[in-house]
Design a protein around this motif. Structure first.
Motif: not given
Length: 256
Positions: A85-87, A183-190, A238-240, A242-248
């Protein structure tokens, strides 16, 4: 009306508070250990025992009750279910490693803000090598990386900066020269996932130090302030992305 369906069938889908996720009534055909236990109630109980209930879920008689809205996730290894979740409000959990801010000193205890509904306590003896004569140099405003020893709804959360062997294991006071952000807890878990691609990509850009707290706080320090802020911006975005956008984005920063 609350939805009732198999937990496995809802993996990757949105679930809402009040939904009941039904667990398998009998073991899988390939599980010889459970087959030896027989069928019926005994096998169902054994199957339920192998499932771990993560954030956003609570066990009930029918199966798993959804308590937070989000996307249902499942990890086959260990049989864990949780709601992604976005908690942003952190709820302390025993064993979690978090980043806290010392807000006050009360006798032999420090009060630490961990981002929850109440502050946690930290004893001056909860540091490696600490004694009554050799007290740690902890000041109000210091950042602490610690682990929850006590965390439940009926007691005040308690932090320690040592493991079961009395070693710091990387815990303790975090350096003053760095940047702390949330940051959000979702991003931390990632980011805490094994072999996280985001961290691996950033490590090829600049050398830096990074501390991740399960309470959604991140402390980062690079060689210069400019590099530190670049890493912070990439981590936040990085949470929003994609992998391709981040690499660019990383390729533009590195000049490739």
């Amino acid at each position: 009306m609350a939805a009732r369906c198999e937990a496995v069938a809802r993996v990757g889908q949105v679930v809402l508070p009040g939904d009941v996720l039904l667990l398998p009534a009998r073991p899988e055909q390939g599980d010889e250990r459970l087959l030896r236990l027989g069928t019926g109630a005994a096998a169902a109980a054994a199957t339920r025992g192998r499932l771990l209930c993560g954030p956003g879920l609570r066990r009930c008689e029918a199966g798993l009750l959804v308590t937070k809205g989000g996307i249902l996730r499942h990890r086959a290894a260990g049989g864990a279910f949780w709601v992604d979740s976005q908690q942003k409000r952190y709820v302390p959990v025993k064993g979690d490693h978090v980043i806290g801010i010392v807000t006050a000193k009360a006798g032999d205890l420090f009060k630490v803000d961990v981002g929850g509904s109440e502050q946690a306590s930290l004893s001056y003896l909860a540091f490696e090598g600490a004694t009554k004569r050799n007290r740690p140099n902890v000041q109000v405003g210091d950042l602490i990386y610690g682990q929850f020893l006590v965390a439940n709804k009926d007691m005040e959360p308690e932090l320690v900066c040592i493991d079961s062997s009395g070693r710091s294991s990387g815990m303790g006071i975090i350096g003053q020269d760095g940047f702390l952000f949330k940051v959000s807890l979702r991003l931390i878990r990632k980011l805490l996932a094994p072999k996280c691609e985001i961290i691996e990509d950033l490590s090829q850009l600049y050398p830096f130090e990074l501390v991740l707290g399960m309470n959604g706080r991140i402390w980062v320090k690079a060689k210069t302030v400019h590099q530190t802020l670049i890493i912070v911006n990439i981590l936040e975005a990085s949470e929003n992305m994609t992998a391709e956008q981040r690499k660019q984005a990383l390729a533009k920063l590195s000049g490739n």
